[in-house]
Motif scaffolding. Sequence first.
Motif, short mmCIF file in Angstrom:
data_model
loop_
_atom_site.label_atom_id
_atom_site.label_comp_id
_atom_site.label_asym_id
_atom_site.label_seq_id
_atom_site.Cartn_x
_atom_site.Cartn_y
_atom_site.Cartn_z
N CYS A 7 -5.62 16.54 -14.11
CA CYS A 7 -6.88 16.20 -14.79
C CYS A 7 -7.83 15.49 -13.83
N PRO A 8 -9.03 16.05 -13.62
CA PRO A 8 -9.95 15.40 -12.68
C PRO A 8 -10.54 14.10 -13.22
N HIS A 9 -10.38 13.87 -14.51
CA HIS A 9 -10.98 12.67 -15.12
C HIS A 9 -9.94 11.61 -15.43
N LYS A 10 -8.69 11.82 -14.98
CA LYS A 10 -7.65 10.86 -15.36
C LYS A 10 -7.93 9.49 -14.75
N LYS A 11 -7.50 8.47 -15.48
CA LYS A 11 -7.69 7.10 -15.00
C LYS A 11 -6.31 6.48 -14.79
N THR A 12 -6.02 6.14 -13.55
CA THR A 12 -4.69 5.62 -13.23
C THR A 12 -4.60 4.13 -13.56
N TYR A 13 -3.51 3.78 -14.24
CA TYR A 13 -3.27 2.36 -14.53
C TYR A 13 -3.02 1.62 -13.21
N GLY A 14 -3.54 0.42 -13.15
CA GLY A 14 -3.37 -0.38 -11.94
C GLY A 14 -4.40 -0.07 -10.87
N GLU A 15 -5.26 0.92 -11.15
CA GLU A 15 -6.32 1.27 -10.19
C GLU A 15 -7.67 1.39 -10.91
N ASN A 49 -8.38 -9.75 -4.15
CA ASN A 49 -9.02 -9.23 -2.94
C ASN A 49 -8.02 -8.38 -2.17
N LEU A 50 -8.52 -7.37 -1.47
CA LEU A 50 -7.63 -6.51 -0.68
C LEU A 50 -6.92 -7.33 0.39
N ASN A 51 -5.69 -6.92 0.69
CA ASN A 51 -4.90 -7.56 1.74
C ASN A 51 -4.65 -9.04 1.52
N ILE A 102 7.56 20.91 -0.48
CA ILE A 102 6.75 20.24 -1.50
C ILE A 102 6.42 18.86 -0.97
N VAL A 103 5.14 18.60 -0.81
CA VAL A 103 4.70 17.33 -0.23
C VAL A 103 4.29 16.38 -1.36
N ILE A 104 4.97 15.24 -1.43
CA ILE A 104 4.62 14.26 -2.47
C ILE A 104 4.30 12.89 -1.89
N GLY A 105 4.60 12.69 -0.60
CA GLY A 105 4.41 11.35 -0.07
C GLY A 105 3.67 11.37 1.25
N ASN A 106 2.97 10.29 1.49
CA ASN A 106 2.14 10.18 2.68
C ASN A 106 2.01 8.69 3.00
N LEU A 107 3.08 8.16 3.62
CA LEU A 107 3.14 6.71 3.80
C LEU A 107 2.06 6.20 4.75
N ARG A 108 1.75 7.00 5.77
CA ARG A 108 0.66 6.64 6.67
C ARG A 108 -0.41 7.71 6.53
N PRO A 109 -1.47 7.40 5.81
CA PRO A 109 -2.44 8.46 5.49
C PRO A 109 -3.23 8.93 6.71
N ILE A 145 1.41 -1.04 -3.16
CA ILE A 145 1.22 -1.71 -1.87
C ILE A 145 0.03 -1.09 -1.14
N LEU A 146 -0.07 0.25 -1.21
CA LEU A 146 -1.22 0.93 -0.59
C LEU A 146 -2.53 0.51 -1.27
N THR A 147 -2.47 0.27 -2.57
CA THR A 147 -3.66 -0.20 -3.30
C THR A 147 -4.10 -1.55 -2.75
N LYS A 148 -3.11 -2.44 -2.58
CA LYS A 148 -3.41 -3.76 -2.03
C LYS A 148 -4.02 -3.64 -0.63
N GLU A 149 -3.55 -2.66 0.12
CA GLU A 149 -4.02 -2.51 1.51
C GLU A 149 -5.32 -1.72 1.61
N GLY A 150 -5.87 -1.32 0.46
CA GLY A 150 -7.21 -0.73 0.47
C GLY A 150 -7.27 0.77 0.68
N TYR A 151 -6.11 1.49 0.50
CA TYR A 151 -6.13 2.93 0.72
C TYR A 151 -6.79 3.71 -0.42
#
Length: 341
Positions: free
Chosen positions: A104-112, A8-10, A257-264, A42-48
Amino acid sequence: MDTAVLKNLNTDLIIEDREIPVPGPQDVIVKQDMTGICYRDILTKEGYFPRVKLPIVPGHEIAGHVHEVGSDVKKFRKGDYVASLIYEPCGKCEFCLSGRENLCPHKKTYGEAKDGAYSRYVRVSEKSLVKVPSEVPSEAAVMAACVTGMIYHAIKVIGKIEEGDKILITGSGGGVGSNAIKVAKALGAEVIAETSSPWKEENLRKIGADHVVTMSDHLSRDVKSTTGDGVHLVLETVGIATFEQSLRSLRTSGKMIVIGNLRPEPVSLPLGIIILKGNSIHGSISSTKDDMKKVLDMTASGRLGHVSDTHTDLNGINAAYGMIKEKKVLGRVLIDFQDNK
Ligand SMILES: [Zn+2]
Ligand SMILES: [Zn+2]
């Protein structure tokens, strides 16, 4: 096998006993010595990432030796040393066919979208894998996709960094930022490392930073007093907290070059700086198999050094999330599977 699962999230991850996965025709079962913990987990766990289907085995930093291959797998066999993209590409779209499978618009990320890396044995698609030179230690192989390869893609493939260029790396004390110092130095750049944790300064210099600046409202002034006219490139790994100041740190015709966004959350964008100085802002996402091969070869030849890691075991996963969240570690936190079945 011991497997960390997000139910479950969080909520804390739970360790379950699961069967070793069976490969589908195009799958490879990889036996890992270790895997990396990513801030994205961690962001996955937090529901982002709303599309994550629970329960899920998190984690996407996968490397190890081939344990078993599916019936249609041609390029890999048992015992091969391999590392995986963080996703399964479709292999058929315009981006996959032009070597830009990271888009790739169809890629499937591991862990998600598919179960991920938080167990000793992981099922991955053959399409995600590259071979790893034997000289490369497991710690570096695990980071070839999400950390070093991703940084290489951002600053070399997108940012076109050249020897002697000056680069500002924000969030340089984190797992990505500290490795970015190594990659940028290996490519011959002069590195200005920004951190919000001044106690990390000495370590950042040891990793290779030429200058260290602290996050503040005068970050761009500090960068300019260090560099003269600003930097050629910013690698923005933080997002909203540093975005405007790092944009102001660019010299004329500079690139961010933007690669991170800790607070979306959205950032404000001073258009005048971009127009008057001809600056540009690019997003960069993940890495391709070609990026992974480049950084693995750089590691094998000794050009690319490694930031020392913090190790934990699978039972320490929830505590490790807390340490990363509170910025208590420099470099990557890795889960060791030695004691796991
Ligand atoms: Zn990652
Ligand atoms: Zn594709």
